[in-house]
Scaffold this motif. Structure first.
Motif, mmCIF file in Angstrom:
data_model
loop_
_atom_site.group_PDB
_atom_site.id
_atom_site.type_symbol
_atom_site.label_atom_id
_atom_site.label_comp_id
_atom_site.label_asym_id
_atom_site.label_seq_id
_atom_site.Cartn_x
_atom_site.Cartn_y
_atom_site.Cartn_z
ATOM 1 N N GLN A 1 43.062 40.649 36.702
ATOM 2 C CA GLN A 1 43.925 40.565 35.515
ATOM 3 C C GLN A 1 43.957 39.154 34.967
ATOM 4 O O GLN A 1 43.882 38.937 33.745
ATOM 5 C CB GLN A 1 45.341 40.997 35.886
ATOM 6 N N GLU A 2 44.074 38.168 35.883
ATOM 7 C CA GLU A 2 44.101 36.796 35.403
ATOM 8 C C GLU A 2 42.805 36.450 34.687
ATOM 9 O O GLU A 2 42.798 35.779 33.667
ATOM 10 C CB GLU A 2 44.312 35.847 36.581
ATOM 11 N N ALA A 3 41.693 36.908 35.240
ATOM 12 C CA ALA A 3 40.405 36.622 34.616
ATOM 13 C C ALA A 3 40.348 37.216 33.220
ATOM 14 O O ALA A 3 39.860 36.577 32.283
ATOM 15 C CB ALA A 3 39.278 37.174 35.484
ATOM 16 N N GLU A 4 40.866 38.452 33.083
ATOM 17 C CA GLU A 4 40.862 39.072 31.756
ATOM 18 C C GLU A 4 41.680 38.245 30.774
ATOM 19 O O GLU A 4 41.271 37.980 29.645
ATOM 20 C CB GLU A 4 41.487 40.469 31.847
ATOM 21 N N MET B 1 42.408 35.047 30.903
ATOM 22 C CA MET B 1 41.743 33.802 30.555
ATOM 23 C C MET B 1 40.596 34.053 29.597
ATOM 24 O O MET B 1 40.365 33.276 28.674
ATOM 25 C CB MET B 1 41.236 33.116 31.829
ATOM 26 N N LYS B 2 39.890 35.160 29.822
ATOM 27 C CA LYS B 2 38.773 35.456 28.929
ATOM 28 C C LYS B 2 39.270 35.650 27.512
ATOM 29 O O LYS B 2 38.691 35.139 26.554
ATOM 30 C CB LYS B 2 38.031 36.701 29.423
ATOM 31 N N ARG B 3 40.405 36.390 27.412
ATOM 32 C CA ARG B 3 40.926 36.597 26.051
ATOM 33 C C ARG B 3 41.299 35.283 25.413
ATOM 34 O O ARG B 3 41.027 35.012 24.244
ATOM 35 C CB ARG B 3 42.137 37.523 26.114
ATOM 36 N N GLU B 4 41.972 34.411 26.221
ATOM 37 C CA GLU B 4 42.362 33.113 25.658
ATOM 38 C C GLU B 4 41.148 32.337 25.197
ATOM 39 O O GLU B 4 41.141 31.738 24.118
ATOM 40 C CB GLU B 4 43.093 32.305 26.735
ATOM 41 N N TYR B 5 40.102 32.346 26.025
ATOM 42 C CA TYR B 5 38.916 31.582 25.655
ATOM 43 C C TYR B 5 38.285 32.134 24.386
ATOM 44 O O TYR B 5 37.856 31.379 23.512
ATOM 45 C CB TYR B 5 37.896 31.612 26.792
ATOM 46 N N GLU B 6 38.259 33.447 24.282
ATOM 47 C CA GLU B 6 37.655 34.012 23.069
ATOM 48 C C GLU B 6 38.441 33.589 21.845
ATOM 49 O O GLU B 6 37.861 33.186 20.823
ATOM 50 C CB GLU B 6 37.633 35.536 23.176
ATOM 51 N N ALA B 7 39.783 33.656 21.964
ATOM 52 C CA ALA B 7 40.603 33.248 20.814
ATOM 53 C C ALA B 7 40.320 31.802 20.463
ATOM 54 O O ALA B 7 40.102 31.453 19.299
ATOM 55 C CB ALA B 7 42.073 33.450 21.148
ATOM 56 N N SER B 8 40.291 30.936 21.500
ATOM 57 C CA SER B 8 40.104 29.522 21.183
ATOM 58 C C SER B 8 38.690 29.282 20.661
ATOM 59 O O SER B 8 38.492 28.380 19.851
ATOM 60 C CB SER B 8 40.397 28.675 22.414
ATOM 61 N N ILE B 9 37.735 30.073 21.075
ATOM 62 C CA ILE B 9 36.376 29.899 20.534
ATOM 63 C C ILE B 9 36.359 30.258 19.061
ATOM 64 O O ILE B 9 35.762 29.548 18.238
ATOM 65 C CB ILE B 9 35.368 30.753 21.320
ATOM 66 N N GLN B 10 37.044 31.324 18.714
ATOM 67 C CA GLN B 10 37.093 31.668 17.289
ATOM 68 C C GLN B 10 37.742 30.558 16.491
ATOM 69 O O GLN B 10 37.256 30.146 15.424
ATOM 70 C CB GLN B 10 37.886 32.961 17.093
ATOM 71 N N ASN B 11 38.841 30.042 17.034
ATOM 72 C CA ASN B 11 39.476 28.908 16.360
ATOM 73 C C ASN B 11 38.500 27.766 16.222
ATOM 74 O O ASN B 11 38.441 27.100 15.180
ATOM 75 C CB ASN B 11 40.684 28.432 17.183
ATOM 76 N N ALA B 12 37.750 27.519 17.271
ATOM 77 C CA ALA B 12 36.816 26.407 17.252
ATOM 78 C C ALA B 12 35.779 26.602 16.145
ATOM 79 O O ALA B 12 35.426 25.648 15.440
ATOM 80 C CB ALA B 12 36.123 26.273 18.596
ATOM 81 N N ASP B 13 35.318 27.822 15.969
ATOM 82 C CA ASP B 13 34.354 28.066 14.889
ATOM 83 C C ASP B 13 34.954 27.731 13.535
ATOM 84 O O ASP B 13 34.352 27.013 12.717
ATOM 85 C CB ASP B 13 33.938 29.541 14.896
#
Lengths: 228, 74, 163
Positions: free
Chosen positions: C54-57, C59-71
């Motif tokens: 669950q924690e991995a999921e 974190m993955k969601r957070e990373y995806e969100a921040s990657i979109q922001n980064a784009d």
């Protein structure tokens, strides 16, 4: 013919192993001595098998022991239900004892279950266990009242069953072993060469294990009925 | 006297008929059940063995009584 | 055969009880302990595994969100940089133009100044020449032929100078 009768009588009778010189000489029959031998075998085997139990990285010996133990435990739990798990160690002990006792003929000793005393004591202990289970579950008053179920007219039959059950258990085991001994004596007298071998296997192993299984199965059935 | 003892023992062992018939019928029904549903043969075999051991007990009682009659009645 | 002896029954019962207690203590209890412990360990491991997953999921969601922001952030940065680049370019161009005009004006002014200076030098030398001619004339004190010679001489010299 006399030779046959003699050999038969010798097989059937229980000889005195030794005498304890107190109370005016108590005869200790050979069945008690063989029971000691069986106890020794079982205790040593248990100590060897339980020696180095681990939780992870178990060896083959522990795996076999665990699988056998779980199989027997689940088998009894299925018969007795969840509440009867207190009585399972006694049933395991009895089944192992009777199984080995019936098969000790292969090793050359005289089987202790051939003696009526041993079967009587086994049956009496079983029936005491059943009644104690009933009393522990229902209390003394409830146990006495349970004799009147389902209809009060059957009460004498229920009380009679209290004595008939151990008698039937005892005679079943004793009769099977006695029959095996008589047939084996006849075969040994008539055809002493190769013929005793398969019969000995059949009587000792197959019959012995089935009788042990039936004894324990009936006891657990009675316990289940008493616990309801 | 020995004649009566012998007859008594023979009558005692006649109980073997009941066991033979009962176990024969039980085995035939068990074989039918296995033929009808082969995957339940473990349970059927267990029940069959149990039933046979219990039914054989009555024959054994007769045999023991016969033996006692022969050995103890002089 | 039917040797029913009370003491033997008692002995057998005692034997069986001893055997029962022994088996229960040495076989049943340790086996049950080990099975229970293993069940606990497996359950604990399963719980840990589910929690880690669950924690991995998360974190993955957070990373995806921040990657979109980064784009989006990157796009914005590029836009600003481009705008600023164009603005700078325009500014430099304008400055270069003003510098060029100023320099041209300065050059014109210098040229004019130079011309003025040359002209004034020329006038001065012409004046000197006139004075020399006058002195010479005065020194010679000649007639109109001399005047005409002087004028010719003066004009030719001036013409040379002009050439």
């Amino acid at each position: 013919m006399d030779g046959l009768v003699d050999s038969l009588m010798e097989e059937l009778n229980c000889q005195v192993a030794f005498t304890i010189p107190i109370f005016g000489g108590i005869d200790v029959l050979e069945s008690v001595a063989v029971t000691w031998i069986i106890m020794g075998i079982m205790m040593v085997a248990t100590l060897i098998l339980v020696h180095g139990l681990k939780v992870r990285k178990i060896g083959t010996k522990q795996a076999v022991l665990e699988s056998g133990f779980t199989f027997i435990w689940n088998f009894f739990e299925e018969l007795l239900g969840k509440e009867g798990t207190d009585y399972i160690p006694y049933l395991i002990t009895v089944v192992l004892y009777i199984g080995i006792a019936n098969m000790i003929g292969l090793l050359g000793f005289k089987s202790p279950t051939k003696d009526l005393n041993v079967t009587i004591s086994l049956a009496v202990m079983s029936i005491i266990l059943v009644e104690v289970a009933g009393i522990r579950k229902k209390g003394v008053k409830g146990w006495i009242k349970s004799f009147a179920e389902p209809i009060p007219i059957i009460a004498p039959i229920n009380v009679l069953e209290l004595f008939i059950r151990p008698l039937s258990l005892c005679m079943r085991l004793f009769g099977n072993v006695l029959g095996a001994v008589v047939v084996m004596a006849l075969i040994k007298y008539l055809v002493p060469l190769v013929a005793p071998l398969p019969f000995s296997f059949y009587f000792d192993i197959f019959d012995g294990v089935i009788q042990a299984y039936v004894f324990v199965f009936l006891t657990s059935l009675y316990i289940k009925e008493a616990i309801e | 006297m020995t004649g009566l003892i012998a007859i008594g023992a023979a009558v005692a062992v006649i109980t073997g008929i009941g066991a033979g018939l009962g176990i024969g019928m039980a085995t035939s029904k068990a074989v039918d059940a296995i033929a009808r549903q082969p995957e339940a043969d473990g349970k059927i075999t267990k029940a069959l063995l149990l039933g046979c051991a219990l039914a054989e007990a009555t024959a054994i009682y007769g045999f023991v009584i016969g033996l006692l009659i022969i050995l103890f009645l002089k | 055969m039917l040797n029913i002896n009370f003491w033997n029954i008692a002995f057998t019962v005692i034997n069986l009880l001893v055997l029962y207690f022994f088996m229960r203590h040495f076989l049943v209890k340790p086996m049950q302990a080990i099975l229970e412990e293993r069940k606990q360990m497996v359950e604990r491991d399963l719980d840990d595994a589910t929690r880690s997953k669950q924690e991995a999921e998360k974190m993955k969601r957070e990373y995806e969100a921040s990657i979109q922001n980064a784009d989006a952030e990157a796009d914005r940065i590029v836009e600003t940089a481009k705008a600023r680049g164009t603005e700078e370019y325009n500014r430099i161009l304008a400055q270069a133009k003003t510098d060029a005009t100023k320099k041209m004006e300065e050059a014109d002014r210098t040229i004019a100044l130079e011309r003025e200076k040359t002209l004034s030098d020329l006038r001065a030398s012409v004046a000197d020449l006139a004075m020399v001619a006058t002195a010479k004339l005065l020194a010679e004190q000649s007639g109109p032929q001399n005047d005409r010679n002087c004028y010719d001489a003066f004009l030719s010299q001036s013409g040379e100078k002009h050439d």
